[in-house]
Design an enzyme around this catalytic site. Structure first.
Site, PDB file in Angstrom:
ATOM      1  N   CYS A  88      -5.384  12.688  13.006  1.00  0.00           N
ATOM      2  CA  CYS A  88      -5.884  11.423  12.909  1.00  0.00           C
ATOM      3  C   CYS A  88      -6.004  10.741  13.671  1.00  0.00           C
ATOM      4  O   CYS A  88      -5.373  11.338  15.206  1.00  0.00           O
ATOM      5  CB  CYS A  88      -4.993  10.508  11.745  1.00  0.00           C
ATOM      6  SG  CYS A  88      -3.763   9.432  12.368  1.00  0.00           S
ATOM      7  N   VAL A 126       7.771   7.270  17.230  1.00  0.00           N
ATOM      8  CA  VAL A 126       7.195   7.036  15.830  1.00  0.00           C
ATOM      9  C   VAL A 126       5.604   8.385  15.678  1.00  0.00           C
ATOM     10  O   VAL A 126       6.205   9.928  15.645  1.00  0.00           O
ATOM     11  CB  VAL A 126       7.191   6.361  14.573  1.00  0.00           C
ATOM     12  CG1 VAL A 126       6.408   7.066  13.380  1.00  0.00           C
ATOM     13  CG2 VAL A 126       8.259   5.553  14.944  1.00  0.00           C
ATOM     14  N   LYS A 181       1.274  -0.878  -0.472  1.00  0.00           N
ATOM     15  CA  LYS A 181      -0.091   0.193  -0.079  1.00  0.00           C
ATOM     16  C   LYS A 181       1.025   1.600   0.034  1.00  0.00           C
ATOM     17  O   LYS A 181       1.080   2.702  -1.222  1.00  0.00           O
ATOM     18  CB  LYS A 181      -0.553   0.104   0.857  1.00  0.00           C
ATOM     19  CG  LYS A 181      -1.948   1.339   1.786  1.00  0.00           C
ATOM     20  CD  LYS A 181      -2.212   0.795   2.660  1.00  0.00           C
ATOM     21  CE  LYS A 181      -1.742   1.836   4.271  1.00  0.00           C
ATOM     22  NZ  LYS A 181      -1.648   3.184   4.342  1.00  0.00           N
ATOM     23  N   ARG A 217       0.329  14.555  13.790  1.00  0.00           N
ATOM     24  CA  ARG A 217       1.102  14.036  12.356  1.00  0.00           C
ATOM     25  C   ARG A 217       0.759  15.725  10.822  1.00  0.00           C
ATOM     26  O   ARG A 217       0.344  15.639  10.175  1.00  0.00           O
ATOM     27  CB  ARG A 217       0.046  12.818  11.372  1.00  0.00           C
ATOM     28  CG  ARG A 217      -0.319  12.487  12.172  1.00  0.00           C
ATOM     29  CD  ARG A 217      -0.468  11.017  11.645  1.00  0.00           C
ATOM     30  NE  ARG A 217       0.325  10.322  10.268  1.00  0.00           N
ATOM     31  CZ  ARG A 217       0.099   8.978  10.134  1.00  0.00           C
ATOM     32  NH1 ARG A 217      -1.546   8.856   9.867  1.00  0.00           N
ATOM     33  NH2 ARG A 217       1.028   8.603   8.659  1.00  0.00           N
ATOM     34  N   ARG A 271      -4.637  10.982   4.170  1.00  0.00           N
ATOM     35  CA  ARG A 271      -3.853  11.794   4.307  1.00  0.00           C
ATOM     36  C   ARG A 271      -2.893  11.770   3.034  1.00  0.00           C
ATOM     37  O   ARG A 271      -2.166  13.267   2.773  1.00  0.00           O
ATOM     38  CB  ARG A 271      -3.253  11.570   5.521  1.00  0.00           C
ATOM     39  CG  ARG A 271      -3.899  11.334   6.871  1.00  0.00           C
ATOM     40  CD  ARG A 271      -3.062  11.470   8.359  1.00  0.00           C
ATOM     41  NE  ARG A 271      -1.743  11.848   8.044  1.00  0.00           N
ATOM     42  CZ  ARG A 271      -1.970  12.901   8.190  1.00  0.00           C
ATOM     43  NH1 ARG A 271      -3.399  14.206   8.377  1.00  0.00           N
ATOM     44  NH2 ARG A 271      -1.005  13.849   8.238  1.00  0.00           N
TER      45      ARG A 271
HETATM   46  C1  EPZ Z   1       3.968   6.910   6.773  1.00  0.00           C
HETATM   47  O1  EPZ Z   1       3.513   8.245   7.162  1.00  0.00           O
HETATM   48  C2  EPZ Z   1       3.277   5.469   6.177  1.00  0.00           C
HETATM   49  N1  EPZ Z   1       2.323   6.113   5.440  1.00  0.00           N
HETATM   50  C3  EPZ Z   1       2.885   4.951   7.678  1.00  0.00           C
HETATM   51  O2  EPZ Z   1       2.162   4.046   7.158  1.00  0.00           O
HETATM   52  C4  EPZ Z   1       3.962   4.823   8.297  1.00  0.00           C
HETATM   53  O3  EPZ Z   1       3.222   4.102  10.145  1.00  0.00           O
HETATM   54  C5  EPZ Z   1       5.164   5.838   8.532  1.00  0.00           C
HETATM   55  O4  EPZ Z   1       4.944   6.263   7.682  1.00  0.00           O
HETATM   56  C6  EPZ Z   1       5.411   5.957   9.482  1.00  0.00           C
HETATM   57  O5  EPZ Z   1       6.061   5.130   9.125  1.00  0.00           O
HETATM   58  C7  EPZ Z   1       2.265   6.340   3.923  1.00  0.00           C
HETATM   59  O6  EPZ Z   1       3.536   6.076   3.428  1.00  0.00           O
HETATM   60  C8  EPZ Z   1       1.911   6.231   2.975  1.00  0.00           C
HETATM   61  P1  EPZ Z   1       5.784  10.421   8.590  1.00  0.00           P
HETATM   62  P2  EPZ Z   1       4.088   9.552   7.344  1.00  0.00           P
HETATM   63  O7  EPZ Z   1       6.203  11.786   8.142  1.00  0.00           O
HETATM   64  O8  EPZ Z   1       4.425   9.706   5.784  1.00  0.00           O
HETATM   65  C9  EPZ Z   1       6.370  13.640  12.054  1.00  0.00           C
HETATM   66  C10 EPZ Z   1      -0.183   3.072   7.477  1.00  0.00           C
HETATM   67  O9  EPZ Z   1      -0.236   2.657   8.333  1.00  0.00           O
HETATM   68  N2  EPZ Z   1       6.094  14.684  11.059  1.00  0.00           N
HETATM   69  O10 EPZ Z   1       7.151   8.696   9.065  1.00  0.00           O
HETATM   70  O11 EPZ Z   1       2.579  10.168   7.224  1.00  0.00           O
HETATM   71  C11 EPZ Z   1       5.718  12.711  12.608  1.00  0.00           C
HETATM   72  O12 EPZ Z   1       4.333  13.195  12.992  1.00  0.00           O
HETATM   73  C12 EPZ Z   1       0.770   4.390   7.334  1.00  0.00           C
HETATM   74  O13 EPZ Z   1       0.623   2.401   6.654  1.00  0.00           O
HETATM   75  C13 EPZ Z   1       6.637  16.210  11.079  1.00  0.00           C
HETATM   76  O14 EPZ Z   1       6.847  16.130  12.424  1.00  0.00           O
HETATM   77  O15 EPZ Z   1       5.052   9.438   8.415  1.00  0.00           O
HETATM   78  C14 EPZ Z   1       5.622  11.703  12.688  1.00  0.00           C
HETATM   79  O16 EPZ Z   1       5.808  11.756  14.264  1.00  0.00           O
HETATM   80  C15 EPZ Z   1       0.571   4.967   8.792  1.00  0.00           C
HETATM   81  N3  EPZ Z   1       6.482  16.877  10.230  1.00  0.00           N
HETATM   82  C16 EPZ Z   1       7.349  11.035  12.016  1.00  0.00           C
HETATM   83  O17 EPZ Z   1       7.140  12.353  11.139  1.00  0.00           O
HETATM   84  C17 EPZ Z   1       6.545  16.514   8.873  1.00  0.00           C
HETATM   85  O18 EPZ Z   1       5.950  17.196   7.771  1.00  0.00           O
HETATM   86  C18 EPZ Z   1       7.345  10.238  11.158  1.00  0.00           C
HETATM   87  O19 EPZ Z   1       6.029  10.713  10.079  1.00  0.00           O
HETATM   88  C19 EPZ Z   1       5.544  15.234   8.265  1.00  0.00           C
HETATM   89  C20 EPZ Z   1       6.089  14.019   9.485  1.00  0.00           C
END
Ligand code: EPZ
Length: 433
Positions: free
Chosen positions: A130, A341, A35, A135, A106
């Site tokens: 969410c 995370v 996905k 996020r 998202r």
């Molecule tokens: C991706 O989400 C995945 N989704 C998530 O999978 C997964 O849990 C996550 O990465 C971590 O591996 C997709 O790839 C579509 P992040 P993403 O940005 O990119 C902070 C599932 O179950 N952050 O890596 O949204 C954030 O708050 C989903 O399939 C900022 O602070 O996650 C978090 O604490 C759920 N500012 C950390 O980084 C930003 O601009 C990691 O989030 C972006 C993120």
């Protein structure tokens, strides 16, 4: 609507999944396309001057939503019986992702970088929070600004524009998967070279980079924490097959470990699951690996508790945390799980406690004392991976467990009840009439 065919609407909003626990899973399950790779890859197709064909696409609600999103922009999409999607971006004449789609997925934020890079403008609804956390998307926006885009947030929308993006060195404060992907996609068409430091190293980022390279992009270092992109003037269409879903694979392996069964996952990518396989071995599973398969034999044994700390790839994935919380609930001993995370990813704990789990949450740590038996009860899914952990718990709980709001699970697990039924689970979907 531009899609010649979309997935059948088989997902009733308030469908439930009913499980009667106690059967050790046995047999073979095939793994679907990932996905979290197919979503950015579908969006990346809009960077091309020609159509792209993407295969090994999982049949998921989020894929349907992404088709809808691209269709509304004016892309022509078609889906064949082998679930291969063709996306023709040549008709794109609207450059936005409206709130009604962003609020359901998202990952819609991923259109921002490509739209600005290819068409010079974008309006994307700002994703709200969410269940698992606030996020924010500040790193996505800051990265695009560093590439020269004008970015403002107005009336709940991100408005971005640029004549031509310019290469830049971008250091990400936090490792962000979709943040890395948004910036990577934008940089492929920027003038000059970009360097993304502290980049996410997830296999899905590598799959996206491979897709972009097959379109003619010039990318080095995907899969490491430093990605270098030399911008080009245009990208072609391509044919590409999406990598297998490591989180789906891990979820089925945990189901096997919890039920004491024996399972072979085919069409898998063992090399993407090192941290998860290490923990499953620690829990007492016998595991053997092939080129594209993983086999586990639990031999009827009860798993042993394991300690987990989630972190960005290649460390233990946060998307497997809820599933291991379920495993620890019935394991021998006490397991400590620390979620680093996301700030609120223990929503499944209260539901597992309804089944008799002995779990204490202190801040971002859950202390789980394994109990010999769980007992079935009605429970409720709150987010994608939490809902999977509730299904896993139902597979071992005495009696009947009914998981409500399974639309969460349909976002990330292709035909989960069919795949589980094939390996012996007593599971069925009850649609609300
Ligand atoms: C991706 O989400 C995945 N989704 C998530 O999978 C997964 O849990 C996550 O990465 C971590 O591996 C997709 O790839 C579509 P992040 P993403 O940005 O990119 C902070 C599932 O179950 N952050 O890596 O949204 C954030 O708050 C989903 O399939 C900022 O602070 O996650 C978090 O604490 C759920 N500012 C950390 O980084 C930003 O601009 C990691 O989030 C972006 C993120």
């Amino acid at each position: 609507m531009h899609c010649k065919q979309t997935f059948p609407e088989g997902i009733a909003d308030m469908a439930r999944i009913q499980i009667t626990g106690g059967v050790p899973l046995r047999g073979e399950v095939w793994i679907s396309g990932a996905k979290n790779a197919v979503l950015p890859i579908m969006v990346a197709s809009l960077l091309g001057e020609e159509p792209s064909r993407i295969s090994n696409v999982p049949h998921l609600q989020d894929v349907t939503t992404t088709m809808e999103l691209l269709g509304r922009m004016g892309a022509e999409l078609s889906l064949d019986e082998k679930m291969q999607i063709e996306i023709d971006p040549r008709g794109i004449d609207r450059f936005e992702a409206p709130y009604d789609l962003v609020k359901t997925m998202r990952a819609s934020i991923l259109v921002l970088g490509p739209l600005v890079a290819r068409f010079g403008r974008a309006r994307v609804a700002l994703p709200g929070g969410c269940a698992i956390g606030s996020r924010p998307v500040n790193l996505h926006l800051h990265g695009l600004q560093q590439l020269g885009a004008n970015v403002a947030v107005r009336n709940g929308n991100i408005e971005a524009s640029a004549d031509r993006l310019r290469g830049a060195r971008i250091v990400l404060d936090t490792v962000t998967v979709t943040g890395t992907e948004n910036i990577l996609m934008a940089a492929t068409l920027a003038q000059g070279t970009s360097i993304i430091e502290n980049a996410a190293q997830e296999p899905e980022v590598v799959d996206l980079a491979n897709f972009l390279v097959s379109m003619g992009a010039k990318i080095e270092g995907a899969g490491t924490n430093t990605i270098t992109v030399e911008g080009v003037d245009s990208l072609n269409g391509t044919d590409y097959s999406v990598l297998p879903d490591r989180i789906e694979t891990g979820t089925y392996l945990i189901a096997c470990a919890m039920t004491g069964g024996r399972l072979r996952c085919t069409r898998a990518r063992p090399g993407h699951l090192d941290a998860v396989l290490d923990k499953l071995s620690e829990a007492g599973a016998d595991i053997s690996l092939g080129e594209d398969w993983i086999e586990m034999d639990m031999g009827g044994r009860r798993p042993r508790s394991v300690d987990i700390t989630t972190a960005p790839y290649p460390a233990f994935p946060t998307d497997m945390q809820a599933q291991f919380t379920a495993l620890n609930s019935i394991a021998e001993g006490t397991g400590v799980i620390t979620e680093t995370v996301f700030e609120n990813r223990f929503m499944h704990v209260q539901e597992l406690q309804r089944l008799g789990a002995d779990i204490q949450v202190k801040g971002n740590t859950a202390i789980i004392r394994g109990v010999p038996r769980l007992t079935g009860a009605p429970i409720m899914a709150t987010d994608l991976r939490a809902s999977a952990s509730l299904v896993l718990a139902g597979l071992v709980a005495d009696g009947v467990t009914t998981v409500d709001r399974v639309y969460h699970i349909d976002r990330g697990y292709e035909v989960i009840e069919e795949k589980l039924s094939q390996i012996g689970a007593r599971i069925r979907r009850i649609s609300e009439t």
